[in-house]
Design a protein around this motif. Structure first.
Motif, PDB file in Angstrom:
ATOM      1  N   LYS A  25       0.952  -1.484  -0.242  1.00 32.68           N
ATOM      2  CA  LYS A  25       0.115   0.077   0.232  1.00 32.68           C
ATOM      3  C   LYS A  25       0.819   1.319   0.462  1.00 32.68           C
ATOM      4  N   ILE A  26       0.183   2.349  -1.187  1.00 34.83           N
ATOM      5  CA  ILE A  26       1.448   3.554  -0.557  1.00 34.83           C
ATOM      6  C   ILE A  26       0.082   4.155   0.207  1.00 34.83           C
ATOM      7  N   VAL A  27       0.172   4.771   1.249  1.00 32.85           N
ATOM      8  CA  VAL A  27      -0.668   6.380   1.860  1.00 32.85           C
ATOM      9  C   VAL A  27      -0.027   7.444   1.643  1.00 32.85           C
ATOM     10  N   ALA A  28      -0.858   8.036   1.823  1.00 30.26           N
ATOM     11  CA  ALA A  28      -1.054   9.695   1.626  1.00 30.26           C
ATOM     12  C   ALA A  28      -1.782  10.509   2.821  1.00 30.26           C
ATOM     13  N   THR A  29      -0.851  11.294   3.745  1.00 27.69           N
ATOM     14  CA  THR A  29      -1.664  11.685   4.633  1.00 27.69           C
ATOM     15  C   THR A  29      -2.980  12.780   4.240  1.00 27.69           C
ATOM     16  N   ASN A  30      -3.288  13.473   3.133  1.00 30.38           N
ATOM     17  CA  ASN A  30      -4.072  14.172   2.427  1.00 30.38           C
ATOM     18  C   ASN A  30      -4.361  13.054   0.946  1.00 30.38           C
ATOM     19  N   GLU A  31      -5.931  12.429   1.740  1.00 27.86           N
ATOM     20  CA  GLU A  31      -6.290  11.861   0.388  1.00 27.86           C
ATOM     21  C   GLU A  31      -6.458  12.739  -1.115  1.00 27.86           C
ATOM     22  N   VAL A  42       6.826  10.030  -4.996  1.00 27.72           N
ATOM     23  CA  VAL A  42       7.383  10.772  -4.702  1.00 27.72           C
ATOM     24  C   VAL A  42       8.454   9.028  -4.282  1.00 27.72           C
ATOM     25  N   VAL A  43       7.734   8.108  -3.319  1.00 24.15           N
ATOM     26  CA  VAL A  43       7.586   6.843  -3.559  1.00 24.15           C
ATOM     27  C   VAL A  43       8.962   6.170  -4.468  1.00 24.15           C
ATOM     28  N   ALA A  44       8.259   6.347  -5.441  1.00 26.52           N
ATOM     29  CA  ALA A  44       9.134   5.840  -7.121  1.00 26.52           C
ATOM     30  C   ALA A  44      10.458   6.413  -6.850  1.00 26.52           C
ATOM     31  N   ALA A  45      10.456   8.211  -6.832  1.00 27.34           N
ATOM     32  CA  ALA A  45      11.831   9.205  -6.651  1.00 27.34           C
ATOM     33  C   ALA A  45      12.906   8.431  -5.466  1.00 27.34           C
ATOM     34  N   ILE A  46      12.259   8.029  -4.077  1.00 28.81           N
ATOM     35  CA  ILE A  46      12.857   7.365  -3.614  1.00 28.81           C
ATOM     36  C   ILE A  46      13.751   5.867  -3.215  1.00 28.81           C
ATOM     37  N   ILE A  77      17.663  -9.653  -2.933  1.00 28.17           N
ATOM     38  CA  ILE A  77      17.878  -8.349  -2.777  1.00 28.17           C
ATOM     39  C   ILE A  77      17.293  -7.638  -3.667  1.00 28.17           C
ATOM     40  N   ASN A  78      16.472  -7.386  -4.495  1.00 27.32           N
ATOM     41  CA  ASN A  78      15.566  -6.710  -5.029  1.00 27.32           C
ATOM     42  C   ASN A  78      14.367  -5.522  -3.558  1.00 27.32           C
ATOM     43  N   ALA A  79      13.989  -6.841  -3.202  1.00 25.27           N
ATOM     44  CA  ALA A  79      12.840  -7.049  -1.583  1.00 25.27           C
ATOM     45  C   ALA A  79      13.279  -5.953  -0.913  1.00 25.27           C
ATOM     46  N   VAL A  80      14.571  -6.485  -0.436  1.00 24.88           N
ATOM     47  CA  VAL A  80      15.848  -5.837   0.630  1.00 24.88           C
ATOM     48  C   VAL A  80      14.799  -4.507   0.081  1.00 24.88           C
ATOM     49  N   MET A  81      15.312  -4.140  -1.413  1.00 25.19           N
ATOM     50  CA  MET A  81      16.068  -2.336  -1.431  1.00 25.19           C
ATOM     51  C   MET A  81      14.376  -1.662  -1.480  1.00 25.19           C
ATOM     52  N   LEU A  82      12.975  -2.613  -1.579  1.00 25.89           N
ATOM     53  CA  LEU A  82      11.180  -2.639  -1.338  1.00 25.89           C
ATOM     54  C   LEU A  82      11.038  -2.218  -0.176  1.00 25.89           C
ATOM     55  N   LEU A  83      12.301  -2.709   0.857  1.00 27.15           N
ATOM     56  CA  LEU A  83      12.115  -2.617   2.075  1.00 27.15           C
ATOM     57  C   LEU A  83      12.706  -1.636   2.477  1.00 27.15           C
ATOM     58  N   LEU A  84      13.554  -1.223   2.126  1.00 23.40           N
ATOM     59  CA  LEU A  84      14.322  -0.454   3.368  1.00 23.40           C
ATOM     60  C   LEU A  84      13.414   1.379   2.092  1.00 23.40           C
ATOM     61  N   THR A  89      11.030   5.838   3.429  1.00 20.31           N
ATOM     62  CA  THR A  89       9.571   6.052   3.152  1.00 20.31           C
ATOM     63  C   THR A  89       8.687   6.734   4.023  1.00 20.31           C
ATOM     64  N   THR A  90       9.130   6.251   6.248  1.00 26.24           N
ATOM     65  CA  THR A  90       8.432   7.029   6.698  1.00 26.24           C
ATOM     66  C   THR A  90       8.829   7.882   7.965  1.00 26.24           C
ATOM     67  N   PHE A  91       9.804   8.338   7.058  1.00 19.85           N
ATOM     68  CA  PHE A  91       9.785   9.753   7.208  1.00 19.85           C
ATOM     69  C   PHE A  91       9.488  11.312   6.452  1.00 19.85           C
ATOM     70  N   THR A  92       8.445  10.589   5.747  1.00 18.11           N
ATOM     71  CA  THR A  92       8.031  11.700   4.307  1.00 18.11           C
ATOM     72  C   THR A  92       6.813  11.503   4.795  1.00 18.11           C
ATOM     73  N   PRO A  93       6.133  12.799   4.418  1.00 16.84           N
ATOM     74  CA  PRO A  93       4.233  12.018   4.422  1.00 16.84           C
ATOM     75  C   PRO A  93       3.295  11.172   3.537  1.00 16.84           C
ATOM     76  N   PHE A  94       4.390  10.369   2.751  1.00 15.77           N
ATOM     77  CA  PHE A  94       3.750   9.212   2.100  1.00 15.77           C
ATOM     78  C   PHE A  94       4.788   8.146   2.122  1.00 15.77           C
ATOM     79  N   GLU A  95       3.975   7.216   2.490  1.00 15.12           N
ATOM     80  CA  GLU A  95       4.462   5.697   3.105  1.00 15.12           C
ATOM     81  C   GLU A  95       3.930   4.740   2.225  1.00 15.12           C
TER      82      GLU A  95
END
Length: 128
Positions: A25-31, A42-46, A77-84, A89-95
């Motif tokens: 799931k990708i969750v934004a603070t503002n719907e 933003v998540v794609a850039a990270i 390795i790719n799954a670990v990069m997705l987990l990272l 993203t927990t430090f951004t408004p989008f998670e």
């Protein structure tokens, strides 16, 4: 490919993975539609920055096990990069939320890889 085009391709691949895998799931603070699009970008850039900066180092150190598994460890390795990316993203408004590692992260990375490869075929490279 420019960085912006890679971010858009990653965002579309993430959208496909979130649509197919129920534990992603990708969750934004503002719907809202604008907030959702920005959240995916933003998540794609990270995710792109993690793949550009961290992934080569991890692949280098995991080269022996990758050779022993005939390249299948690259999926882990790719799954670990997705987990990272999820953790960053927990430090951004989008998670990015990943519920289970073995199913959701690995299935998500397989889908992201396939969609990115297919979309990459249609995007014109800047080198040509």
């Amino acid at each position: 490919m420019s960085f912006l085009i890679r971010v858009i391709v990653n965002a579309l691949a993430l959208a496909a993975a979130v649509w197919i895998v129920p534990g992603l799931k990708i969750v934004a603070t503002n719907e809202g539609l604008t907030s959702t699009v920005i959240a995916y970008l933003v998540v794609a850039a990270i995710f792109g920055l993690v793949n550009a900066l961290v992934r080569p180092v991890v692949k280098l150190f995991s080269l022996p096990i990758t050779c022993l598994t005939l390249g299948l460890f690259t999926i882990v390795i790719n799954a670990v990069m997705l987990l990272l990316t999820s953790w960053l993203t927990t430090f951004t408004p989008f998670e990015l939320i990943i519920e289970k590692f073995w199913w959701d992260a690995i299935a998500g990375t397989i889908i992201i890889s396939i969609v990115s490869a297919v979309l990459g075929l249609f995007v014109k490279s800047g080198n040509e």
